[in-house]
Write a protein that holds these residues in place. Structure first.
Motif, PDB file in Angstrom:
ATOM      1  N   UNK A   1       0.685  -1.915   0.133  1.00 33.07           N
ATOM      2  CA  UNK A   1       0.010  -0.091  -0.256  1.00 33.07           C
ATOM      3  C   UNK A   1       1.173   1.145   0.312  1.00 33.07           C
ATOM      4  N   UNK A   2       0.415   2.171  -0.848  1.00 34.70           N
ATOM      5  CA  UNK A   2       1.461   3.039  -0.408  1.00 34.70           C
ATOM      6  C   UNK A   2       0.198   4.289  -0.090  1.00 34.70           C
ATOM      7  N   UNK A   3       1.109   5.289   0.736  1.00 33.31           N
ATOM      8  CA  UNK A   3      -0.255   6.195   1.336  1.00 33.31           C
ATOM      9  C   UNK A   3       1.362   7.433   1.621  1.00 33.31           C
ATOM     10  N   UNK A   4       0.003   8.593   1.811  1.00 31.00           N
ATOM     11  CA  UNK A   4       0.821  10.088   2.399  1.00 31.00           C
ATOM     12  C   UNK A   4       0.448  10.322   3.736  1.00 31.00           C
ATOM     13  N   UNK A   5       1.109  10.465   4.790  1.00 30.43           N
ATOM     14  CA  UNK A   5       0.364  10.914   5.490  1.00 30.43           C
ATOM     15  C   UNK A   5       0.589  12.436   6.256  1.00 30.43           C
ATOM     16  N   UNK A   6       0.248  12.357   7.341  1.00 28.03           N
ATOM     17  CA  UNK A   6      -0.383  14.052   7.531  1.00 28.03           C
ATOM     18  C   UNK A   6       0.785  14.442   8.863  1.00 28.03           C
ATOM     19  N   UNK A   7       1.509  13.373   9.710  1.00 22.51           N
ATOM     20  CA  UNK A   7       1.927  13.596  10.808  1.00 22.51           C
ATOM     21  C   UNK A   7       3.086  12.312  10.473  1.00 22.51           C
ATOM     22  N   UNK A   8       4.822  12.937  10.626  1.00 23.83           N
ATOM     23  CA  UNK A   8       5.729  11.599  10.607  1.00 23.83           C
ATOM     24  C   UNK A   8       5.696  11.274  11.655  1.00 23.83           C
ATOM     25  N   UNK A   9       4.700  10.559  12.581  1.00 21.44           N
ATOM     26  CA  UNK A   9       4.536  10.046  13.526  1.00 21.44           C
ATOM     27  C   UNK A   9       3.437   8.443  13.128  1.00 21.44           C
ATOM     28  N   UNK A  10       3.568   7.298  13.748  1.00 18.41           N
ATOM     29  CA  UNK A  10       3.291   6.011  13.274  1.00 18.41           C
ATOM     30  C   UNK A  10       2.939   5.462  14.381  1.00 18.41           C
ATOM     31  N   UNK A  11       2.194   4.126  14.237  1.00 15.21           N
ATOM     32  CA  UNK A  11       1.684   3.284  14.947  1.00 15.21           C
ATOM     33  C   UNK A  11       1.802   1.645  15.092  1.00 15.21           C
ATOM     34  N   UNK A  12       1.691   0.825  15.909  1.00 20.54           N
ATOM     35  CA  UNK A  12       1.948  -0.442  14.791  1.00 20.54           C
ATOM     36  C   UNK A  12       1.448  -1.132  16.538  1.00 20.54           C
ATOM     37  N   UNK A  13       0.288  -1.721  15.977  1.00 21.96           N
ATOM     38  CA  UNK A  13      -0.094  -3.290  17.064  1.00 21.96           C
ATOM     39  C   UNK A  13       1.293  -4.368  16.448  1.00 21.96           C
ATOM     40  N   UNK A  14       1.155  -5.082  17.906  1.00 22.25           N
ATOM     41  CA  UNK A  14       2.179  -6.644  17.526  1.00 22.25           C
ATOM     42  C   UNK A  14       1.393  -7.509  17.688  1.00 22.25           C
ATOM     43  N   UNK A  15      -0.210  -7.289  18.063  1.00 17.12           N
ATOM     44  CA  UNK A  15      -0.988  -8.508  18.407  1.00 17.12           C
ATOM     45  C   UNK A  15      -2.262  -7.976  18.456  1.00 17.12           C
TER      46      UNK A  15
END
Length: 578
Positions: A79-93
Motif C-alpha cells: 500500500x502506498x500512503x501519504x501521511x499528515x504526520x511523521x508519526x506512526x503506530x504499529x500493533x504487534x498483536x
C-alpha cells in the motif's frame, strides 16, 4: 470451522493520496497445492459506514468459503500512503496468537527517530543500513474476557516519530515536540473556520432570547448544537483534514456536521455572545488510550467543547491560564450541559488554544451526578401477585441512558417494555399507566408507572409466600464467568438506590426480619435494610461502584464482592400466615 472468519485479507488506503499497489491471498488446503484467490472477488469498502463521505477505504479479499478445517490462509499487500504526520503506530498483536510481528522504518537522511512501547516493556530497535527495525515474537492471544478493557489498552503497540534536523525547511509531514505544539497546530488549523458571522450572531441571539444569565445562554446554545444533525464528511485526510472543522457558518446553513463541526459551531455562537470557549480533543471510546509521553493529534478521535463558566457542573476543570471550564459534548444528543457521557470521563483530553493549551484529565462525575433512584409502592395478594406504582428518577449519565431509550422506542414503546424499567426478570408484568417527564431545564429524567405482576411470589401450602424482592432493583449483578483470568477488569461506574414498600396481604406477617447488610470494599459499596412498619415491609438498598481498573491478580476479590452482593439481593422475604 469457527476460524474460517479469519481468512480475510484487507488493505486500507486513502483516496486523497494513497493506493493499493497489490493485494494477494492464497488458500493452502490440508492436501493438494496452494491456490491463489482471484482479485475479481475483492470488495472495495468504506471504513466509516456512518459517514456521508470519507476518504478512508479498504480493499477486502475473503477466502472464508474455501477455508476448510486444516487449511492455511496467507496474504500480503503493498500500500502506498501519504501521511499528515511523521508519526506512526504499529500493533504487534491482536486477539490471535502471533508467531512474529515486525515494524521496519527508514527515515530521511539526517532525521532523528523517537519511539516508545505502549502496554508492554521497552523494546530496542535493530539499526542497520538506514533501517530501524522493531520485532517481537511468540505473543499469545488476547482472550475475550468479560469486563476487560478494549484491545487498544491491552495490545503491545509501538509508536514511532521522526524529526528533521534543526533549521530544515518546513515539511509537509508534521512532527510535534510537546502537547503545546499539538494544541497550537490544531488551533491554527481550526481558527479560521470558527469566526462568528452575522448569521451566527443572529442564531445565537435567537436561541438565547429567553436566557437571563450567562450559564442559561450557554445551556441554550448547547441544546441547539445538540439538535444539529450528525453527518460526517471527511476530506483531505492525508493532509490533516480529519482534524479541521468545516466553517461554522457553513455548518449552520446546511444544518449538519460531525463532532468537530458541531463543537466549532457552538464555539462560534458562544464567541458571538462574548463567552469564551475552546475546542477539546478527546478519545471517545477508551479513556485509558491517550499516552502523555506521546504528543500527537493521532491519539484523538473525537472533539468536544470547553466553555468558560462558573456553573456548578460535575465535568469542569480549572485551567491555570484559561480559568474554570465546563466540558460538554454537543454530539451526544442525550447528555445535557454540565455532564459528559461516561466513556469520555476520566481520560486525558487536549485543550486547543493559541496559548495555554495543555493535556488535561477529564473529571469523573461523583455518584450523585449519575444516580438511578427507584421507588416502589405495591400491595401483595394472597396468591403472590403484586400491584402498585413505581417512580424512577435518573440524573447525569443515567438520565442520558433513558433519553436514548425513549428516542429509540418512543413513549409507547418504552411503556410496552416493562423489562427495561421494572425488572428484566419479570416477563409477565402488565402496565396500567405510564408517564415520563424530561423538562429541558432539569437534568433529571422521571418515569411514573402503575403495574401488576401475576405470581411474583411463590406460595407454599396456602400458608407461605416467598418474595424475591431483589428482582425489583436498579442493579442486576452479572458475575464474571471466570473464577480466574489473565486480563485486568474494568469496573463500570454505577450508583443506584431502591426503596420498596410492600403492603402485606391480610392475615400475613414477615417471618423473621433479615439483618441489615453492609458490604464495603475498594470495589464498591452495598447496603440494605428491612423494616416492618405495621402492615408494610420497607426495604432500602444502595449500591455504588466506582469506575476502576482491577489487576487480573485481584479479579477473584471483585468476583467475591459481586457474589456477596448477589447473594444479598437473592435473599427472599418469607411471609407467613398468622
Amino acid at each position: 470451522r469457527d476460524g474460517s472468519g479469519q481468512a480475510v485479507a484487507t488493505a486500507e488506503y486513502r483516496t486523497d493520496g494513497g493506493k493499493v499497489r497489490s493485494l494477494k491471498a492464497w488458500i493452502v488446503p490440508p492436501s493438494g497445492p496452494a491456490r491463489q484467490l482471484s482479485n475479481k472477488a475483492s470488495v472495495d469498502l468504506s471504513l466509516a459506514g456512518n459517514d456521508m463521505v470519507n476518504e478512508a477505504r479498504a480493499i477486502s479479499l475473503s477466502g472464508e468459503d474455501d477455508a476448510v478445517p486444516g487449511s492455511t490462509f496467507a496474504w500480503e499487500t503493498l500500500v502506498e500512503r501519504r501521511a499528515a504526520f511523521a508519526q506512526f503506530e504499529w500493533y504487534f498483536q491482536d486477539g490471535l496468537p502471533t508467531l512474529k510481528s515486525e515494524f521496519t522504518f527508514r527515515p530521511q537522511p539526517g532525521w532523528s527517530v523517537r519511539a516508545a512501547m505502549m502496554n508492554a516493556d521497552s523494546l530496542a530497535p535493530r539499526v542497520a543500513d538506514g533501517l530501524w527495525t522493531w520485532s517481537r515474537a511468540e505473543l499469545g492471544a488476547i482472550p475475550n474476557e468479560a469486563y476487560s478493557p478494549p484491545l487498544s489498552s491491552l495490545a503491545a503497540r509501538l509508536v514511532v516519530g521522526a524529526s528533521p534536523p534543526p533549521g530544515s525547511p518546513p515539511e509537509t509531514m508534521r512532527t510535534f515536540g510537546d502537547w503545546a505544539e499539538v494544541s497550537a497546530w490544531l488551533h491554527q488549523a481550526a481558527e479560521p473556520n470558527g469566526l462568528p458571522t452575522p448569521a451566527i450572531e443572529a442564531k445565537a441571539r435567537q436561541v438565547t432570547s429567553r436566557a437571563a444569565t450567562t450559564n442559561e445562554k450557554i445551556r441554550a446554545v448547547a441544546e441547539y448544537c445538540q439538535s444539529v444533525n450528525y453527518i460526517s464528511i471527511q476530506m483531505g485526510l492525508s493532509r490533516g483534514g480529519g482534524y479541521i472543522p468545516h466553517a461554522a457558518d457553513e455548518v449552520l446553513r446546511r444544518g449538519y456536521g460531525d463532532c468537530k463541526d458541531k463543537s466549532n459551531l457552538m464555539r462560534a455562537m458562544l464567541r458571538s455572545l462574548g463567552i469564551e470557549s475552546y475546542l477539546c480533543a478527546i478519545s471517545a471510546f477508551d479513556p485509558d488510550y491517550v499516552t502523555p509521553s506521546w504528543p500527537t493529534p493521532g491519539q484523538f478521535n473525537h472533539c468536544i467543547v470547553a466553555a468558560r463558566s462558573d456553573d456548578s457542573a460535575a465535568c469542569a476543570i480549572e485551567s491555570p491560564s484559561l480559568g474554570r471550564l465546563v466540558l460538554f459534548d454537543p454530539t451526544d444528543i442525550a447528555t445535557r450541559w454540565g455532564s459528559l457521557p461516561d466513556p469520555e470521563q476520566g481520560g486525558l483530553a487536549l485543550l486547543i488554544a493559541p496559548a495555554g493549551g495543555a493535556l488535561i484529565r477529564v473529571p469523573v462525575a461523583p455518584p450523585d451526578r449519575g444516580r438511578h433512584r427507584r421507588r416502589y409502592e405495591a400491595s401483595v395478594a394472597p396468591d403472590g401477585s403484586i400491584a402498585g406504582r413505581v417512580e424512577i428518577v435518573a440524573s447525569g449519565s443515567s438520565a442520558a441512558m433513558w433519553r436514548m431509550r425513549s428516542r429509540e422506542r418512543g413513549s409507547a414503546g418504552l411503556a410496552n417494555a416493562p423489562d427495561l424499567w421494572l425488572c428484566s426478570a419479570v416477563a409477565t408484568a402488565a402496565v396500567d399507566s405510564f408517564a415520563q417527564s424530561d423538562p429541558p431545564d432539569d437534568d433529571r429524567y422521571r418515569i411514573r408507572a402503575a403495574f401488576r405482576i401475576p405470581k411474583f411470589g411463590r406460595t407454599m401450602g396456602g400458608r407461605l409466600i416467598i418474595l424475591e424482592t431483589g428482582r425489583l432493583t436498579t442493579m442486576e449483578v452479572t458475575l464474571p464467568s471466570q473464577a480466574s483470568r489473565s486480563l485486568p477488569m474494568r469496573i463500570p461506574r454505577f450508583a443506584g438506590s431502591d426503596i420498596v414498600r410492600l403492603t402485606l396481604p391480610p392475615g400475613y406477617a414477615l417471618e423473621g426480619t433479615p439483618a441489615p447488610v453492609a458490604i464495603e470494599g475498594p470495589y464498591g459499596r452495598y447496603t440494605a435494610t428491612v423494616r416492618v412498619e405495621g402492615d408494610e415491609v420497607a426495604i432500602e438498598r444502595v449500591t455504588e461502584l466506582p469506575r476502576s481498573i482491577v489487576p487480573a491478580a485481584k479479579s477473584a476479590e471483585v468476583r467475591d464482592f459481586l457474589l456477596r452482593v448477589k447473594r444479598a439481593l437473592d435473599t427472599p422475604l418469607v411471609l407467613a400466615k398468622k
